[in-house]
Structures are given as C-alpha cells and as structure tokens.
Design a protein around this motif. Sequence first.
Motif, PDB file in Angstrom:
ATOM      1  N   ALA A   1      41.659  38.462  35.855  1.00 44.63           N
ATOM      2  CA  ALA A   1      41.755  37.193  36.580  1.00 44.63           C
ATOM      3  C   ALA A   1      43.063  37.025  37.349  1.00 44.63           C
ATOM      4  O   ALA A   1      43.114  36.289  38.332  1.00 44.63           O
ATOM      5  CB  ALA A   1      41.563  36.023  35.624  1.00 44.63           C
ATOM      6  N   TYR A   2      44.134  37.674  36.920  1.00 42.91           N
ATOM      7  CA  TYR A   2      45.410  37.624  37.639  1.00 42.91           C
ATOM      8  C   TYR A   2      46.008  39.018  37.655  1.00 42.91           C
ATOM      9  O   TYR A   2      46.099  39.670  36.614  1.00 42.91           O
ATOM     10  CB  TYR A   2      46.399  36.660  36.970  1.00 42.91           C
ATOM     11  CG  TYR A   2      47.747  36.669  37.655  1.00 42.91           C
ATOM     12  CD1 TYR A   2      47.972  35.877  38.768  1.00 42.91           C
ATOM     13  CD2 TYR A   2      48.757  37.503  37.209  1.00 42.91           C
ATOM     14  CE1 TYR A   2      49.200  35.915  39.426  1.00 42.91           C
ATOM     15  CE2 TYR A   2      49.987  37.544  37.859  1.00 42.91           C
ATOM     16  CZ  TYR A   2      50.197  36.744  38.964  1.00 42.91           C
ATOM     17  OH  TYR A   2      51.401  36.786  39.623  1.00 42.91           O
TER      18      TYR A   2
ATOM     19  N   GLN B   1      42.374  34.341  40.154  1.00 40.45           N
ATOM     20  CA  GLN B   1      41.088  33.662  40.109  1.00 40.45           C
ATOM     21  C   GLN B   1      41.304  32.220  39.674  1.00 40.45           C
ATOM     22  O   GLN B   1      41.954  31.962  38.661  1.00 40.45           O
ATOM     23  CB  GLN B   1      40.135  34.356  39.121  1.00 40.45           C
ATOM     24  CG  GLN B   1      38.766  33.736  39.060  1.00 40.45           C
ATOM     25  CD  GLN B   1      37.943  34.036  40.301  1.00 40.45           C
ATOM     26  OE1 GLN B   1      37.786  35.187  40.676  1.00 40.45           O
ATOM     27  NE2 GLN B   1      37.415  33.011  40.936  1.00 40.45           N
TER      28      GLN B   1
ATOM     29  N   LEU C   1      38.789  33.120  44.455  1.00 41.21           N
ATOM     30  CA  LEU C   1      39.847  34.105  44.293  1.00 41.21           C
ATOM     31  C   LEU C   1      40.853  33.900  45.425  1.00 41.21           C
ATOM     32  O   LEU C   1      40.472  33.815  46.596  1.00 41.21           O
ATOM     33  CB  LEU C   1      39.268  35.518  44.361  1.00 41.21           C
ATOM     34  CG  LEU C   1      40.242  36.666  44.105  1.00 41.21           C
ATOM     35  CD1 LEU C   1      40.690  36.691  42.644  1.00 41.21           C
ATOM     36  CD2 LEU C   1      39.607  38.001  44.484  1.00 41.21           C
TER      37      LEU C   1
ATOM     38  N   ALA D   1      34.846  37.708  43.062  1.00 39.96           N
ATOM     39  CA  ALA D   1      35.230  37.108  41.788  1.00 39.96           C
ATOM     40  C   ALA D   1      35.896  38.209  40.977  1.00 39.96           C
ATOM     41  O   ALA D   1      35.542  39.391  41.112  1.00 39.96           O
ATOM     42  CB  ALA D   1      34.022  36.550  41.052  1.00 39.96           C
ATOM     43  N   TYR D   2      36.838  37.836  40.138  1.00 39.67           N
ATOM     44  CA  TYR D   2      37.638  38.850  39.436  1.00 39.67           C
ATOM     45  C   TYR D   2      36.802  39.805  38.603  1.00 39.67           C
ATOM     46  O   TYR D   2      37.157  40.971  38.441  1.00 39.67           O
ATOM     47  CB  TYR D   2      38.722  38.188  38.581  1.00 39.67           C
ATOM     48  CG  TYR D   2      38.270  37.709  37.232  1.00 39.67           C
ATOM     49  CD1 TYR D   2      38.361  38.535  36.122  1.00 39.67           C
ATOM     50  CD2 TYR D   2      37.744  36.430  37.054  1.00 39.67           C
ATOM     51  CE1 TYR D   2      37.938  38.104  34.875  1.00 39.67           C
ATOM     52  CE2 TYR D   2      37.330  35.995  35.826  1.00 39.67           C
ATOM     53  CZ  TYR D   2      37.426  36.831  34.732  1.00 39.67           C
ATOM     54  OH  TYR D   2      37.006  36.402  33.510  1.00 39.67           O
TER      55      TYR D   2
END
Length: 101
Positions: A12-13, A31, A36, A83-84
């Motif tokens: 996510a990061y 995200q 994103l 999306a992540y």
Amino acid sequence: MAVVSIPLNAVAYQSLSVPLSGHVIRLELQQRSTGLFAALWCDGAACLSGVLCQDRSWLVRKAYYGLPGDFAFVDTQGTDSPAYTGLGARFVLVYEEGRNV
C-alpha cells in the motif's frame, strides 16, 4: 523512444529510487481510500506530489516540472485504475524519456 517498465511491489505504500535518463528519480506510491497517489523527485528535488494514478494516463504531462520523461500505469487485464494489490503484476508502471517535452 524506449519505454521502460519500473518494478513495483504489491504494498500500500512504497518508495523507490531508480536511475532514468541520467537522473535519480524517486517515486512514492500511496494507496488511499480514494485511489493510488504518486509523488516524484528528480535528483532530490521535489517535482510533483498528490498525483492520482489512473489507467493509461500520464502523471507528469509538462516539462516544466523538471522531470526528463513521464510515467503511466497500464492495466494489463482491462482499463481499471491501479490499486496496490495488483502493482507489479496486473498494474505495470512504465516510463518514457522525453514524453512530457
């Protein structure tokens, strides 16, 4: 001009630095609930932040931001925005030198 794929992880990061066009480009991806988002640095100087990543949409678009090229995400299975969970597999980040000039 050649298009280069940037390797990403499905997290996510993430923050990564890559040598491109004779410069060190730092890219941060985050995200959020609304999508994103990307931030970009060139040789340590901040160029862009808070850019929403969408399928096949260039992130930089203008040379005056100081980047030597441009980035875009490509959905390899359709036309969804990235999306992540699919980074590095379904959603591929590409770079093209001189694209924003």
